[in-house]
Design a protein around this motif. Structure first.
Motif, PDB file in Angstrom:
ATOM      1  N   LYS A  85       0.835  -1.213   0.000  1.00  0.00           N
ATOM      2  CA  LYS A  85       0.000   0.000   0.000  1.00  0.00           C
ATOM      3  C   LYS A  85       0.865   1.256   0.000  1.00  0.00           C
ATOM      4  N   LEU A  86       1.901   1.250   0.835  1.00  0.00           N
ATOM      5  CA  LEU A  86       2.788   2.414   0.903  1.00  0.00           C
ATOM      6  C   LEU A  86       3.465   2.667  -0.436  1.00  0.00           C
ATOM      7  N   SER A  87       3.869   1.602  -1.042  1.00  0.00           N
ATOM      8  CA  SER A  87       4.516   1.762  -2.351  1.00  0.00           C
ATOM      9  C   SER A  87       3.538   2.349  -3.368  1.00  0.00           C
ATOM     10  N   GLN A  88       2.280   1.872  -3.302  1.00  0.00           N
ATOM     11  CA  GLN A  88       1.274   2.419  -4.216  1.00  0.00           C
ATOM     12  C   GLN A  88       1.005   3.892  -3.938  1.00  0.00           C
ATOM     13  N   GLU A  91       3.878   6.121  -4.947  1.00  0.00           N
ATOM     14  CA  GLU A  91       3.898   6.274  -6.398  1.00  0.00           C
ATOM     15  C   GLU A  91       2.833   7.271  -6.856  1.00  0.00           C
ATOM     16  N   HIS A  92       1.614   7.162  -6.270  1.00  0.00           N
ATOM     17  CA  HIS A  92       0.528   8.087  -6.641  1.00  0.00           C
ATOM     18  C   HIS A  92       0.879   9.534  -6.280  1.00  0.00           C
ATOM     19  N   ILE A  93       1.387   9.711  -5.042  1.00  0.00           N
ATOM     20  CA  ILE A  93       1.739  11.065  -4.588  1.00  0.00           C
ATOM     21  C   ILE A  93       2.865  11.644  -5.434  1.00  0.00           C
ATOM     22  N   SER A  94       3.847  10.830  -5.718  1.00  0.00           N
ATOM     23  CA  SER A  94       4.963  11.317  -6.536  1.00  0.00           C
ATOM     24  C   SER A  94       4.486  11.720  -7.928  1.00  0.00           C
ATOM     25  N   ALA A  95       3.534  10.942  -8.450  1.00  0.00           N
ATOM     26  CA  ALA A  95       2.989  11.298  -9.768  1.00  0.00           C
ATOM     27  C   ALA A  95       2.241  12.627  -9.711  1.00  0.00           C
ATOM     28  N   GLN A  96       1.383  12.811  -8.646  1.00  0.00           N
ATOM     29  CA  GLN A  96       0.650  14.065  -8.512  1.00  0.00           C
ATOM     30  C   GLN A  96       1.599  15.250  -8.301  1.00  0.00           C
ATOM     31  N   VAL A  97       2.603  15.027  -7.447  1.00  0.00           N
ATOM     32  CA  VAL A  97       3.551  16.115  -7.160  1.00  0.00           C
ATOM     33  C   VAL A  97       4.300  16.521  -8.414  1.00  0.00           C
ATOM     34  N   THR A  98       4.694  15.539  -9.175  1.00  0.00           N
ATOM     35  CA  THR A  98       5.408  15.861 -10.416  1.00  0.00           C
ATOM     36  C   THR A  98       4.515  16.651 -11.377  1.00  0.00           C
ATOM     37  N   VAL A  99       3.209  16.246 -11.422  1.00  0.00           N
ATOM     38  CA  VAL A  99       2.278  16.980 -12.292  1.00  0.00           C
ATOM     39  C   VAL A  99       2.105  18.419 -11.808  1.00  0.00           C
TER      40      VAL A  99
END
Length: 408
Positions: A85-88, A91-99
């Motif tokens: 779950k943490l890995s997921q 990954e989601h947060i990093s994707a949003q932050v990058t966007v």
């Protein structure tokens, strides 16, 4: 034993003692043998119980080990789940932050480009403003060099005139208000003050030296020295203290006069002090005794309240006065009045003729000499004393006149 002379207390029963000791020893042996047997039983019981408890402990230990194994497996499963779950989530947060970072970078780049454009526009506008300011400075220099003495085109309010008859303070207030409205500078004020002085006040311009003729303060100070009221404060204070309401003067007119004298006499004092002096002078100067008594009995803190109270009381007293019907009374004229009027008419005609003959030279009616009038003559009067007779007759008829006045 007593018969055999044997002492009972000192006699020792040896055989009995021996028997008793043997018995006691036998009992002790039996007891020891029985105690050993009991202890063996106890030890066997305790050993059996200990074995049973050790078995129970072993069973419990096995159960605990089984539970530990279960908990360990569960913990491992939960750890694997949480890690996934943490890995997921990461990954989601990093994707949003990058966007979001990309969007912010795009916005920052837009803002920076807009700021650059604004800077260029501001610099261009500053250059334009500097150029306009330089042009305005040049025009102002040209206007200052070539403008007329009085700029009548910019006049919005007409300049008040002063001939010395109106109060100087009023003229000064009007002139300064006109200057503020028309936005005059120092030179405009001097020129307009030269034009505003009329009649006797214009003669002050002859007393001002040339070095001070271009100074507005010097001109206004000269006019104030001549027509100002600063040196007449004590005179105005005395007038205010002695000012009373005249017989033919209304309360409104008396109020205006009191206010004018108070402001002239105590212009250097505070507003509260001037207010108190106005109230004191107004109340003490009221002609009607009832109104003055009421104003003294019910003092007010403000001058306007005192005036309104006095006016209300005066109106109420006039409305509450009783009206009386006047009867017509005819008074017979005495005989001497007709004769006196005829003589006075003749004397006036003679005086007119003599004045015409003498070409305006004043002569005394008593002695006939010129240069003074009859009241300044030192000679005794040769005229018939009609005035004394009239006075005497008036004193005799005085009671009747008083009665007629009361009827009227």
């Amino acid at each position: 034993m007593e018969e055999e002379n044997i002492n009972v207390d000192e006699f020792v029963f040896e055989s009995l003692l021996e028997d008793s000791t043997t018995k006691i020893e036998e009992k002790e042996d039996t007891l020891c043998s029985s105690g050993v047997l009991d202890m063996n039983k106890l030890l066997s019981v305790i050993s059996s119980q200990f074995q049973a408890q050790s078995l129970e402990i072993k069973e419990m230990k096995s159960q605990f080990e089984a539970q530990d194994a279960r908990w360990a497996t569960r913990l491992e499963e939960q750890e694997t789940r949480l890690t996934t779950k943490l890995s997921q989530i990461t990954e989601h947060i990093s994707a949003q932050v990058t966007v979001q970072l990309k969007e912010q970078d795009a916005r920052v780049s837009q803002v920076s480009s807009q700021m650059q454009e604004l800077k260029t526009q501001i610099s261009e506008e500053q250059d334009k403003v500097k150029a306009d300011v330089e042009e305005l400075k040049d025009r102002l220099r040209d206007l200052q060099l070539n403008r007329p003495m009085v700029s009548t085109s910019s006049v919005k309010v007409n300049t008040p005139s002063f001939d010395g008859t109106t109060p100087f303070q009023i003229f000064k207030l009007q002139f300064e208000k006109t200057a503020d409205t028309n936005k005059w500078n120092a030179e405009d004020k001097v020129a307009q003050l030269f034009v505003a002085l009329k009649g006797a006040a214009a003669k002050i311009l002859q007393t001002i030296p040339n070095c001070e003729s271009s100074s507005y303060e010097a001109l206004m100070a000269a006019v104030e020295r001549r027509y100002g009221s600063e040196h007449r404060r004590q005179i105005f204070q005395i007038e205010l203290q002695n000012r009373k309401q005249k017989a033919s003067e209304s309360l409104q007119e008396f109020t205006t006069e009191v206010e004018r004298l108070a402001h002239l006499a105590y212009a250097h004092k505070s507003a509260e002090y001037i207010e108190d002096m106005k109230i004191h002078s107004f109340v003490n100067g009221i002609r009607d005794e009832n109104t003055r008594y009421s104003a003294l009995a019910c003092p007010k803190s403000r001058f306007a309240e005192t005036v309104s109270f006095a006016l209300t009381h005066e109106t109420a007293s006039l409305l509450s006065n009783r009206t009386f019907k006047a009867h017509r009374v005819e008074i017979e004229e005495p005989a001497w009045t007709k004769k006196f009027l005829e003589e006075m008419h003749k004397m006036l005609e003679k005086s007119g003729e003599t004045r015409k003959k003498n070409d305006g030279v004043v002569k005394c009616f008593n002695c006939g000499k010129g240069g003074y009038i009859a009241r300044n003559c030192n000679m005794e009067s040769n005229r018939p004393n009609y005035l004394s007779g009239r006075k005497r007759k008036a004193e005799e008829d005085q009671p009747t006149l008083k009665s007629t006045q009361s009827l009227n």
